[in-house]
Enzyme design. Sequence first.
Site, PDB file in Angstrom:
ATOM      1  N   GLY A 172       0.803  -1.211   0.000  1.00 22.91           N
ATOM      2  CA  GLY A 172       0.000   0.000   0.000  1.00 22.91           C
ATOM      3  C   GLY A 172       0.841   1.269   0.000  1.00 22.91           C
ATOM      4  O   GLY A 172       1.064   1.862  -1.026  1.00 22.91           O
ATOM      5  N   SER A 185       4.671  -5.526  -3.589  1.00 20.93           N
ATOM      6  CA  SER A 185       4.420  -4.097  -3.637  1.00 20.93           C
ATOM      7  C   SER A 185       5.148  -3.372  -2.501  1.00 20.93           C
ATOM      8  O   SER A 185       6.353  -3.549  -2.335  1.00 20.93           O
ATOM      9  CB  SER A 185       2.903  -3.858  -3.601  1.00 20.93           C
ATOM     10  OG  SER A 185       2.584  -2.561  -3.976  1.00 20.93           O
ATOM     11  N   TYR A 186       4.430  -2.581  -1.694  1.00 21.21           N
ATOM     12  CA  TYR A 186       5.115  -1.887  -0.600  1.00 21.21           C
ATOM     13  C   TYR A 186       5.577  -2.853   0.488  1.00 21.21           C
ATOM     14  O   TYR A 186       6.378  -2.490   1.340  1.00 21.21           O
ATOM     15  CB  TYR A 186       4.240  -0.777   0.000  1.00 21.21           C
ATOM     16  CG  TYR A 186       5.055   0.193   0.826  1.00 21.21           C
ATOM     17  CD1 TYR A 186       5.810   1.186   0.207  1.00 21.21           C
ATOM     18  CD2 TYR A 186       5.123   0.089   2.209  1.00 21.21           C
ATOM     19  CE1 TYR A 186       6.598   2.046   0.943  1.00 21.21           C
ATOM     20  CE2 TYR A 186       5.905   0.947   2.962  1.00 21.21           C
ATOM     21  CZ  TYR A 186       6.636   1.922   2.321  1.00 21.21           C
ATOM     22  OH  TYR A 186       7.446   2.768   3.049  1.00 21.21           O
ATOM     23  N   ASP A 225       3.395  -4.919 -15.340  1.00 21.32           N
ATOM     24  CA  ASP A 225       3.033  -3.959 -14.284  1.00 21.32           C
ATOM     25  C   ASP A 225       3.792  -2.666 -14.533  1.00 21.32           C
ATOM     26  O   ASP A 225       5.015  -2.680 -14.715  1.00 21.32           O
ATOM     27  CB  ASP A 225       3.416  -4.543 -12.921  1.00 21.32           C
ATOM     28  CG  ASP A 225       3.275  -3.545 -11.780  1.00 21.32           C
ATOM     29  OD1 ASP A 225       2.391  -2.667 -11.860  1.00 21.32           O
ATOM     30  OD2 ASP A 225       4.042  -3.649 -10.803  1.00 21.32           O
ATOM     31  N   HIS A 271       0.823  -6.571 -11.588  1.00 15.27           N
ATOM     32  CA  HIS A 271       1.358  -6.242 -10.265  1.00 15.27           C
ATOM     33  C   HIS A 271       1.128  -7.364  -9.258  1.00 15.27           C
ATOM     34  O   HIS A 271       2.014  -7.687  -8.471  1.00 15.27           O
ATOM     35  CB  HIS A 271       0.691  -4.944  -9.788  1.00 15.27           C
ATOM     36  CG  HIS A 271       1.294  -4.363  -8.554  1.00 15.27           C
ATOM     37  ND1 HIS A 271       2.562  -3.832  -8.523  1.00 15.27           N
ATOM     38  CD2 HIS A 271       0.801  -4.214  -7.294  1.00 15.27           C
ATOM     39  CE1 HIS A 271       2.822  -3.376  -7.305  1.00 15.27           C
ATOM     40  NE2 HIS A 271       1.775  -3.604  -6.539  1.00 15.27           N
TER      41      HIS A 271
END
Length: 474
Positions: free
Chosen positions: A94, A190-191, A396, A448
């Site tokens: 996020g 991701s994060y 992505d 992603h």
Amino acid sequence: MDEQHHKRIFVVLHQVVVILLVMVVVVVGPSSCVKGGEEEDRILELPGQPKVSFQQFSGYVTVNKVAGRALFYWLTESSQNSLRKPLVIWLNGGPGCSSVAYGASEEIGPFRVNRSASGLYINKFSWNSLANLLFLETPAGVGFSYTNRSSDLHDTGDRRTAKDSLEFVVQWLERFPRYKNRELYITGESYAGHYVPQLAREIITYNTNTKYPINLKGIMVGNAVTDNYYDNLGTVTYWWSHAMISDQTYRQLISTCDFHRQKESDECESLYSYAMDQEFGNIDQYNIYAPPCNNSDGSAATSRRAMRLPHRPHHPAVRQLSGYDPCTEKYAEIYYNRPDVQKALHANTTGIPYKWTACSEVLNRNWNDTDVSVLPIYRQLMANRIRVWVFSGDVDSVVPVTATRYALAQLKVATKIPWYPWYVKNQVGGWTEVYEGLTFATVRGAGHEVPLFKPRAALQLFKSFLSGSPLPKS
């Protein structure tokens, strides 16, 4: 009756009570005799859930009593020989997005939410065929995880997330002692490219100060935020090389933006806005070759999930299409807000004063502490012989393959097995290179969320990671 006789009777009664308690523990099992043990977290069955052979548990672990911070988890044990399988923690990024919403419900978990949000159906490529999966919603404020100190939601970041996550792991292992000596792997995307190595580093530090070390064996991250400068440079380069932006906009971004900065100049942010709003068009940034999830009127549906890097302007991105359904997040938000679902999950027991959402905008907007680069942590993990795998879905455009390759190149590690195509079901699954202490792999045609778009290839990737063997060459 003399006092001596009274004492003898008391001793005999005491011995009888002790024998009875031992018999109860043997017959019923120790967990049933411990208040707050794992039995209280057992999921009997989720609403609309198909019958399964594996056990599930979910609930809360308080990681800070003073602030009242508690993290929510969901454990889906392995469908085969769970006692012999490793424990794998999955984290979404996020920052502010839920591992229940994404990892568990549309990527690697055993269930998918159906279109009417009336129930669940089986994911035949679930990673729990190979491991026991622990989905953790972190930090407090994500999903069902909460804090009683509202200021926590406006002042959080990498450091607190890592320390709270470590506290969760330590306490959770006390609640589930049968996992204490099990091999542990930490995965995410991701994060979580920050969360995963940062938690691993906390565990390494913890292990130096305890008689009971956590058996951490490896980490694996996908389309991972890694290094501010190279992530941004690689992202802009990907946009240009995939014809998403004009030559002029690319040159302006390169010459105007200082990718080393945490917060870009207004001029740079305007260029980002122009590229996204005027040149991208109605595409899904998380899979540039898939049509987005549109509203009924044909307009693009924006996603709360849109991962907004702290070092990049905040722009919503449209929701992606998978091989299944581009709008699965909508179904999850309906399903996990159902009172009967929350009751079955032992979730929202304190009455959180907001609806469960896949991502927390409040946390995302107030992320006040982020590592400039996690490459130094990679070096530390590799020095401690922790297995490190990094993978990248190659369509992505949010944290693209070029960004990851630029970042990993800075490690300057020797190549053990040169670049080659790897296979799944007689098709090229992607490309990979094995370095001293690190393996990098791409997943061909994946966005992603790699396991969402290419579930079979992702399962092969996970299998090779757990075994510590190179991806198959044929």
